[in-house]
Design an enzyme around this catalytic site. Structure first.
Site, PDB file in Angstrom:
ATOM      1  N   LYS A  11      -7.269 -18.094   1.933  1.00  0.00           N
ATOM      2  CA  LYS A  11      -8.478 -17.266   2.004  1.00  0.00           C
ATOM      3  C   LYS A  11      -9.664 -18.114   2.453  1.00  0.00           C
ATOM      4  O   LYS A  11     -10.452 -17.711   3.310  1.00  0.00           O
ATOM      5  CB  LYS A  11      -8.761 -16.638   0.624  1.00  0.00           C
ATOM      6  CG  LYS A  11      -7.850 -15.472   0.271  1.00  0.00           C
ATOM      7  CD  LYS A  11      -8.360 -14.202   0.924  1.00  0.00           C
ATOM      8  CE  LYS A  11      -7.564 -12.987   0.508  1.00  0.00           C
ATOM      9  NZ  LYS A  11      -7.981 -11.769   1.206  1.00  0.00           N
ATOM     10  N   GLY A  35       0.823  -1.209   0.000  1.00  0.00           N
ATOM     11  CA  GLY A  35       0.000   0.000   0.000  1.00  0.00           C
ATOM     12  C   GLY A  35       0.856   1.257   0.000  1.00  0.00           C
ATOM     13  O   GLY A  35       2.076   1.194   0.185  1.00  0.00           O
ATOM     14  N   ALA A  64      -6.303  -6.471   4.350  1.00  0.00           N
ATOM     15  CA  ALA A  64      -4.845  -6.663   4.307  1.00  0.00           C
ATOM     16  C   ALA A  64      -4.549  -8.112   3.958  1.00  0.00           C
ATOM     17  O   ALA A  64      -5.126  -9.031   4.536  1.00  0.00           O
ATOM     18  CB  ALA A  64      -4.235  -6.323   5.665  1.00  0.00           C
ATOM     19  N   TYR A 109      -2.653 -19.281  -1.865  1.00  0.00           N
ATOM     20  CA  TYR A 109      -3.383 -18.022  -1.633  1.00  0.00           C
ATOM     21  C   TYR A 109      -4.891 -18.292  -1.512  1.00  0.00           C
ATOM     22  O   TYR A 109      -5.533 -17.872  -0.545  1.00  0.00           O
ATOM     23  CB  TYR A 109      -3.094 -17.041  -2.789  1.00  0.00           C
ATOM     24  CG  TYR A 109      -4.044 -15.866  -2.864  1.00  0.00           C
ATOM     25  CD1 TYR A 109      -3.966 -14.813  -1.964  1.00  0.00           C
ATOM     26  CD2 TYR A 109      -5.044 -15.815  -3.853  1.00  0.00           C
ATOM     27  CE1 TYR A 109      -4.853 -13.739  -2.036  1.00  0.00           C
ATOM     28  CE2 TYR A 109      -5.925 -14.750  -3.935  1.00  0.00           C
ATOM     29  CZ  TYR A 109      -5.830 -13.718  -3.025  1.00  0.00           C
ATOM     30  OH  TYR A 109      -6.708 -12.657  -3.103  1.00  0.00           O
TER      31      TYR A 109
HETATM   32  P1  NAD Z   1      -3.393  -4.147  -2.312  1.00  0.00           P
HETATM   33  O1  NAD Z   1      -2.065  -4.825  -2.312  1.00  0.00           O
HETATM   34  O2  NAD Z   1      -3.497  -2.850  -3.029  1.00  0.00           O
HETATM   35  O3  NAD Z   1      -3.910  -3.966  -0.821  1.00  0.00           O
HETATM   36  C1  NAD Z   1      -3.521  -4.803   0.228  1.00  0.00           C
HETATM   37  C2  NAD Z   1      -3.065  -3.927   1.384  1.00  0.00           C
HETATM   38  O4  NAD Z   1      -2.752  -4.756   2.504  1.00  0.00           O
HETATM   39  C3  NAD Z   1      -1.814  -3.121   1.063  1.00  0.00           C
HETATM   40  O5  NAD Z   1      -2.026  -1.764   1.418  1.00  0.00           O
HETATM   41  C4  NAD Z   1      -0.726  -3.749   1.928  1.00  0.00           C
HETATM   42  O6  NAD Z   1       0.278  -2.828   2.318  1.00  0.00           O
HETATM   43  C5  NAD Z   1      -1.542  -4.277   3.087  1.00  0.00           C
HETATM   44  N1  NAD Z   1      -0.920  -5.405   3.791  1.00  0.00           N
HETATM   45  C6  NAD Z   1      -0.356  -6.521   3.245  1.00  0.00           C
HETATM   46  N2  NAD Z   1       0.107  -7.314   4.205  1.00  0.00           N
HETATM   47  C7  NAD Z   1      -0.172  -6.710   5.399  1.00  0.00           C
HETATM   48  C8  NAD Z   1       0.048  -7.040   6.762  1.00  0.00           C
HETATM   49  N3  NAD Z   1       0.701  -8.158   7.093  1.00  0.00           N
HETATM   50  N4  NAD Z   1      -0.387  -6.199   7.715  1.00  0.00           N
HETATM   51  C9  NAD Z   1      -1.017  -5.043   7.391  1.00  0.00           C
HETATM   52  N5  NAD Z   1      -1.252  -4.654   6.110  1.00  0.00           N
HETATM   53  C10 NAD Z   1      -0.831  -5.492   5.139  1.00  0.00           C
HETATM   54  O7  NAD Z   1      -4.440  -5.197  -2.896  1.00  0.00           O
HETATM   55  P2  NAD Z   1      -5.975  -5.055  -3.285  1.00  0.00           P
HETATM   56  O8  NAD Z   1      -6.089  -5.476  -4.690  1.00  0.00           O
HETATM   57  O9  NAD Z   1      -6.515  -3.744  -2.855  1.00  0.00           O
HETATM   58  O10 NAD Z   1      -6.605  -6.238  -2.403  1.00  0.00           O
HETATM   59  C11 NAD Z   1      -7.308  -5.987  -1.196  1.00  0.00           C
HETATM   60  C12 NAD Z   1      -7.976  -7.279  -0.756  1.00  0.00           C
HETATM   61  O11 NAD Z   1      -8.907  -7.710  -1.742  1.00  0.00           O
HETATM   62  C13 NAD Z   1      -7.014  -8.436  -0.533  1.00  0.00           C
HETATM   63  O12 NAD Z   1      -7.419  -9.145   0.616  1.00  0.00           O
HETATM   64  C14 NAD Z   1      -7.197  -9.297  -1.764  1.00  0.00           C
HETATM   65  O13 NAD Z   1      -6.931 -10.655  -1.489  1.00  0.00           O
HETATM   66  C15 NAD Z   1      -8.673  -9.071  -2.041  1.00  0.00           C
HETATM   67  N6  NAD Z   1      -9.033  -9.314  -3.437  1.00  0.00           N
HETATM   68  C16 NAD Z   1      -8.548  -8.502  -4.421  1.00  0.00           C
HETATM   69  C17 NAD Z   1      -8.907  -8.751  -5.745  1.00  0.00           C
HETATM   70  C18 NAD Z   1      -8.409  -7.868  -6.874  1.00  0.00           C
HETATM   71  O14 NAD Z   1      -8.742  -8.146  -8.032  1.00  0.00           O
HETATM   72  N7  NAD Z   1      -7.630  -6.820  -6.607  1.00  0.00           N
HETATM   73  C19 NAD Z   1      -9.753  -9.825  -6.061  1.00  0.00           C
HETATM   74  C20 NAD Z   1     -10.218 -10.638  -5.027  1.00  0.00           C
HETATM   75  C21 NAD Z   1      -9.867 -10.366  -3.715  1.00  0.00           C
END
Ligand code: NAD
Length: 305
Positions: free
Chosen positions: A145, A36, A73, A141
């Site tokens: 989940k 992030g 996260a 992964y």
């Molecule tokens: P992203 O990487 O932009 O956001 C994830 C955030 O979590 C980041 O800001 C990162 O710094 C933070 N993070 C990671 N590990 C951490 C930890 N140990 N402690 C605290 N913060 C932590 O990703 P995104 O695409 O915004 O995804 C957000 C959520 O949505 C995730 O859980 C992802 O699995 C889920 N998701 C995303 C998609 C997609 O298409 N982007 C699809 C299905 C599910």
């Protein structure tokens, strides 16, 4: 309400934080900034740089007096999870469990877990796939989940209400084109840098691409719900990579080159989720069609460069 958003400095989380603040909620963003960015965090939110694996998490939740938690996260890189499943489990299972236990101890009333559809259902011939379909994760992964979904249902019983949102492929402004990002962010970044678009295999593999604002409106709708359940959040429409390249050509009016690379073995061929359950129960609909969502995303990428 007092709402904690883990991953609130990330792509989806930061949009959610903006929406919660605009509705008058107090928001605490908890993020370790591993992927992030500080510039994504709304200045009206309080920010705590901390990992979800930190054992002091319960103090943070108690001090903030959180009513609700949105958990986004995650270690979200599928390839990393295949190369290092233990690392993936440390964040996505143990870190999430640490957060869940802290939330229960801090008497949080509502826990919303942002999960994934494609990585949980795996390869399926039943399209669009609904929530009753059996789970068949193809990566650590997806498995992690799913595992946390089960922990949430088991441990929160009679203690707090929960919702699980299984997202399709999300795209929109602020998606990071670096690393194993969404294909739309990568393609737009390449187009703006006059680089070719690389497609693995024939490009006929399909995904269900949902615009980030539609995901956020769904996430907001479940906040008040006391019905514990799992919902797909998707458009229920399949688009291939060739469809994507074609629509991007029309929107950008650029004559980019497409390079076909070797197909990735094990890659899911078709993915599309049924969001009918959520649509019916919450009167929700993905309001951005593919062209509209892509045009908005393209505009954001243009300003970013
Ligand atoms: P992203 O990487 O932009 O956001 C994830 C955030 O979590 C980041 O800001 C990162 O710094 C933070 N993070 C990671 N590990 C951490 C930890 N140990 N402690 C605290 N913060 C932590 O990703 P995104 O695409 O915004 O995804 C957000 C959520 O949505 C995730 O859980 C992802 O699995 C889920 N998701 C995303 C998609 C997609 O298409 N982007 C699809 C299905 C599910």
């Amino acid at each position: 309400m007092q709402i904690l958003v883990t991953g609130g400095a990330g792509f989806i989380g930061s949009h959610l934080v903006d929406a919660l603040l605009s509705q008058g909620h107090q928001v605490l963003v908890l993020d370790d900034l591993s992927s992030g960015k500080v510039e994504n965090i709304n200045s009206a939110a309080t920010f705590k740089q901390m990992s979800i694996t930190d054992e002091n998490l319960v103090t943070v939740l108690m001090d903030f007096q959180a009513d609700a938690v949105y958990h986004l996260a995650a270690q979200k890189n599928v390839r990393t999870s295949l190369q290092n499943p233990k690392f993936d489990a440390e964040i996505n299972i143990l870190g999430s469990l640490n957060l869940l236990q802290a939330a229960i101890e801090a008497k949080v009333k509502k826990f919303i877990f942002i999960s994934t559809g494609g990585a949980i259902y795996g390869e399926t011939s039943s399209l669009p796939t609904d929530e009753k379909h059996f789970e068949q994760p193809l990566s650590p992964y997806g498995l992690a989940k799913l595992c946390f979904e089960k922990y949430l249902q088991l441990l929160s019983q009679d203690k707090m209400s929960w919702s699980i949102l299984r997202l399709a492929n999300v795209y929109g402004p602020r998606q990071d084109p670096q690393g194993e990002a969404g294909v739309i962010a990568i393609f737009l970044d390449n187009i703006l840098k006059d680089l070719p678009l690389k497609i693995n295999g024939d490009g006929k593999q399909t995904r269900d691409y949902v615009y980030v604002a539609d995901v956020v409106s769904a996430a907001i709708k479940v906040l008040a719900s006391e019905k514990n359940d799992i919902y797909n959040i998707a458009t229920s429409t399949e688009k291939s990579l060739l469809d994507l390249a074609d629509t991007l050509q029309k929107i950008t009016q650029k004559d980019f080159e497409i390079i076909h690379q070797e197909a990735i073995s094990g890659e899911v061929r078709r993915s599309c989720l049924s969001a009918e359950k959520f649509q019916t129960q919450f009167s929700w609909q993905a309001e951005h069609d593919f062209t509209t969502g892509l045009s908005l995303t393209y505009k954001w990428f243009q300003t970013r460069l």
